[in-house]
Enzyme design. Structure first.
Site, PDB file in Angstrom:
ATOM      1  NE  ARG A 149      46.894  39.026  35.726  1.00 41.55           N
ATOM      2  CZ  ARG A 149      47.561  38.070  35.127  1.00 41.55           C
ATOM      3  NH1 ARG A 149      47.180  37.627  33.962  1.00 41.55           N
ATOM      4  NH2 ARG A 149      48.646  37.561  35.688  1.00 41.55           N
ATOM      5  CE1 TYR A 171      59.715  42.204  45.234  1.00 38.83           C
ATOM      6  CE2 TYR A 171      59.240  44.352  46.176  1.00 38.83           C
ATOM      7  CZ  TYR A 171      58.923  43.014  46.029  1.00 38.83           C
ATOM      8  OH  TYR A 171      57.837  42.481  46.659  1.00 38.83           O
ATOM      9  NE  ARG A 191      48.494  44.846  45.935  1.00 31.47           N
ATOM     10  CZ  ARG A 191      49.488  43.968  45.809  1.00 31.47           C
ATOM     11  NH1 ARG A 191      50.297  43.740  46.791  1.00 31.47           N
ATOM     12  NH2 ARG A 191      49.689  43.350  44.672  1.00 31.47           N
ATOM     13  NE  ARG A 233      47.180  40.599  45.747  1.00 32.04           N
ATOM     14  CZ  ARG A 233      47.844  40.642  46.881  1.00 32.04           C
ATOM     15  NH1 ARG A 233      47.247  41.049  47.970  1.00 32.04           N
ATOM     16  NH2 ARG A 233      49.095  40.272  46.930  1.00 32.04           N
ATOM     17  CG  ASP A 279      53.430  46.191  41.164  1.00 33.13           C
ATOM     18  OD1 ASP A 279      52.569  45.453  41.648  1.00 33.13           O
ATOM     19  OD2 ASP A 279      54.618  46.191  41.555  1.00 33.13           O
TER      20      ASP A 279
HETATM   21  C1  CP3 Z   1      55.291  44.669  47.530  1.00 33.98           C
HETATM   22  C2  CP3 Z   1      54.327  45.246  46.545  1.00 33.98           C
HETATM   23  C3  CP3 Z   1      54.244  44.919  45.142  1.00 33.98           C
HETATM   24  N1  CP3 Z   1      53.244  45.700  44.597  1.00 33.98           N
HETATM   25  C4  CP3 Z   1      52.675  46.490  45.582  1.00 33.98           C
HETATM   26  C5  CP3 Z   1      53.367  46.250  46.790  1.00 33.98           C
HETATM   27  C6  CP3 Z   1      53.127  47.008  48.080  1.00 33.98           C
HETATM   28  C7  CP3 Z   1      51.928  46.552  48.827  1.00 33.98           C
HETATM   29  C8  CP3 Z   1      52.052  45.234  49.516  1.00 33.98           C
HETATM   30  O1  CP3 Z   1      52.926  45.087  50.382  1.00 33.98           O
HETATM   31  O2  CP3 Z   1      51.233  44.355  49.191  1.00 33.98           O
HETATM   32  C9  CP3 Z   1      51.616  47.480  45.430  1.00 33.98           C
HETATM   33  C10 CP3 Z   1      50.498  47.235  44.516  1.00 33.98           C
HETATM   34  N2  CP3 Z   1      50.377  46.282  43.528  1.00 33.98           N
HETATM   35  C11 CP3 Z   1      49.190  46.405  42.908  1.00 33.98           C
HETATM   36  C12 CP3 Z   1      48.514  47.525  43.462  1.00 33.98           C
HETATM   37  C13 CP3 Z   1      47.221  48.024  42.860  1.00 33.98           C
HETATM   38  C14 CP3 Z   1      46.333  48.860  43.542  1.00 33.98           C
HETATM   39  C15 CP3 Z   1      45.618  48.205  44.690  1.00 33.98           C
HETATM   40  O3  CP3 Z   1      44.679  47.459  44.438  1.00 33.98           O
HETATM   41  O4  CP3 Z   1      45.940  48.472  45.853  1.00 33.98           O
HETATM   42  C16 CP3 Z   1      49.315  48.023  44.489  1.00 33.98           C
HETATM   43  C17 CP3 Z   1      49.058  49.176  45.462  1.00 33.98           C
HETATM   44  C18 CP3 Z   1      48.670  45.573  41.808  1.00 33.98           C
HETATM   45  C19 CP3 Z   1      49.175  44.200  41.665  1.00 33.98           C
HETATM   46  N3  CP3 Z   1      50.482  43.782  41.681  1.00 33.98           N
HETATM   47  C20 CP3 Z   1      50.544  42.454  41.444  1.00 33.98           C
HETATM   48  C21 CP3 Z   1      49.219  41.942  41.236  1.00 33.98           C
HETATM   49  C22 CP3 Z   1      48.846  40.505  40.874  1.00 33.98           C
HETATM   50  C23 CP3 Z   1      49.106  40.332  39.413  1.00 33.98           C
HETATM   51  C24 CP3 Z   1      48.183  39.374  38.710  1.00 33.98           C
HETATM   52  O5  CP3 Z   1      47.006  39.710  38.490  1.00 33.98           O
HETATM   53  O6  CP3 Z   1      48.702  38.338  38.345  1.00 33.98           O
HETATM   54  C25 CP3 Z   1      48.366  43.032  41.360  1.00 33.98           C
HETATM   55  C26 CP3 Z   1      46.870  43.043  41.186  1.00 33.98           C
HETATM   56  C27 CP3 Z   1      51.791  41.681  41.338  1.00 33.98           C
HETATM   57  C28 CP3 Z   1      52.810  41.881  42.395  1.00 33.98           C
HETATM   58  N4  CP3 Z   1      53.418  43.076  42.691  1.00 33.98           N
HETATM   59  C29 CP3 Z   1      54.291  42.902  43.748  1.00 33.98           C
HETATM   60  C30 CP3 Z   1      54.252  41.517  44.116  1.00 33.98           C
HETATM   61  C31 CP3 Z   1      55.050  40.902  45.242  1.00 33.98           C
HETATM   62  C32 CP3 Z   1      53.347  40.868  43.248  1.00 33.98           C
HETATM   63  C33 CP3 Z   1      53.010  39.409  43.153  1.00 33.98           C
HETATM   64  C34 CP3 Z   1      52.080  38.968  44.207  1.00 33.98           C
HETATM   65  C35 CP3 Z   1      50.682  39.606  44.165  1.00 33.98           C
HETATM   66  O7  CP3 Z   1      50.529  40.708  44.687  1.00 33.98           O
HETATM   67  O8  CP3 Z   1      49.741  39.036  43.632  1.00 33.98           O
HETATM   68  C36 CP3 Z   1      55.089  43.979  44.362  1.00 33.98           C
END
Ligand code: CP3
Length: 352
Positions: free
Chosen positions: A49, A164, A36, A40, A86
């Site tokens: 963003r 999901y 991640r 973030r 994602d």
């Molecule tokens: C379970 C899961 C998700 N997404 C992902 C997982 C598996 C990894 C883990 O267990 O953390 C994977 C993921 N999501 C995102 C990436 C980008 C690449 C990286 O930086 O690794 C990756 C590899 C961007 C994202 N995906 C998301 C964001 C935040 C969105 C924002 O900027 O508002 C990002 C940067 C949104 C997301 N997407 C998901 C959730 C639960 C959320 C909300 C909470 C959060 O992660 O902030 C589902």
């Protein structure tokens, strides 16, 4: 056969430490990246963003996704990039739209409850046609990265995606998704197989568009009973690995499912990611021959710098090679940037 640097075996990147380590070769130091890392934590990400309608606009706009993918390479100097996207693009491509609710997470207005719902989804083979924006993001990223570091492609494990699609969003227990496994195994298998085939087709496309390694995130592995884990998760991870046919190295991350490490060790993958609870000595004996990735507690990065440096060095020494440094889960959004930098710089200054 898919064109990859892995098969050709030629040096293609200015920094190929990550790929060499993933292949099990001895390296001068372990490579480092953070799950991640794109999005973030970086102020540059937050600024970009804030100008957009939301997360989904960022994911579906290739130029912006590429920019965010490269930010941690420029700002932190990590040894690999991971494409900004994602795991939820798969349900979307199958026909289940999602929204990203600020401070809450993903929401699916429609969920899967019956075989009729599964049959209404698009066919698995059609998924890649609906994911052209991800492939465009990979192409743009590769162009701008200009062979500086390798690019990681990823997907959710079928069980995590299923969770999901049935639950409709995040959950502590995923009781609706798990109840489906107990009540209707045939329906569960039909949905899991569809997700797995769609994911395999999608990942083949990612490899064709330049992904150098594929990581599979089974973020909700830990809520399953061990026998259910074998039947409803590992089986479909294996299906994906088989479909990819060894074109690039694969990393498996089954978070909180340490009971499954021996079975994960038997999979045809090269790298196993550990969560921060894992016992390294035990894990080494359970997954012999694999490269391990991980596994500093993400919360360690909130500590004073000296402590982060000491903990990172201690971890590298404990692993003693065959190691890609990472955290034990994704970096938390409010992690101090100095903590992240101390972690990365410590690894980069280390020599075996
Ligand atoms: C379970 C899961 C998700 N997404 C992902 C997982 C598996 C990894 C883990 O267990 O953390 C994977 C993921 N999501 C995102 C990436 C980008 C690449 C990286 O930086 O690794 C990756 C590899 C961007 C994202 N995906 C998301 C964001 C935040 C969105 C924002 O900027 O508002 C990002 C940067 C949104 C997301 N997407 C998901 C959730 C639960 C959320 C909300 C909470 C959060 O992660 O902030 C589902």
């Amino acid at each position: 056969m898919l064109p990859t640097c892995y098969l050709r075996g030629v040096k293609k990147y200015q920094n190929d430490l990550f790929l060499r380590a993933a292949r099990g070769e001895a390296t001068e130091r372990p490579p480092v990246w953070l799950m991640r890392q794109a999005g973030r934590i970086l102020p540059q990400y937050r600024a970009l963003r804030a100008r957009l309608s939301g997360f989904i606009e960022l994911v579906t706009t290739p130029e912006l996704a590429a920019e965010v993918t490269i930010q941690p390479v420029d700002e932190l100097g990590v040894d690999a990039a991971i494409i900004f996207s994602d795991i939820l693009v798969i349900p979307e491509a199958l026909g289940l739209k999602y929204t990203m609710v600020e401070k809450v997470g993903p929401r699916f207005p429609e969920v899967i409850r019956s075989l009729a719902d599964v049959e209404k989804l698009r066919p698995a083979e059609a998924a890649p046609e609906h994911l052209g924006y991800v492939y465009d993001a990979l192409d743009t990223t590769k162009k701008h990265l200009a062979n500086r570091v390798p690019l990681i492609g990823f997907a959710g494990a079928p069980w995590t995606i299923f969770a999901y699609m049935v639950e409709g969003g995040g959950s502590k227990t995923f009781s609706k998704a798990r109840a489906m496994l107990y009540r209707d195994p045939a329906l569960s298998h039909a949905l899991l197989e569809k997700i797995a085939l769609a994911t395999a087709a999608y990942l083949k496309g990612k490899i064709q568009h330049g992904a150098d390694l594929i990581q599979i995130f089974d973020s909700w592995a830990g809520v399953l009973h061990p026998l259910h884990y074998q039947e409803f998760s590992l089986r479909y991870i294996k299906l994906i690995i088989d479909e990819l046919g060894g074109a690039v190295p694969i990393t498996i991350f089954a978070k909180d499912a340490r009971h499954a490490l021996p079975q994960i060790g038997a999979l045809d993958c090269q790298v196993v990611q550990l969560d921060w609870i894992a016992d390294l000595v035990l894990a080494r004996t359970q997954v012999q021959g694999k490269v391990l990735q991980g596994n500093l507690d993400p919360v360690q990065l909130y500590a004073p710098t000296d402590d982060i440096v000491a903990a990172t060095l201690r971890m590298i020494e404990q692993y003693g090679g065959k190691h890609i440094v990472n955290l034990g889960h994704g970096v938390y959004p409010d992690t101090p940037l100095e903590g992240v930098k101390a972690f990365v710089d410590t690894v980069k200054g280390y020599r075996y």
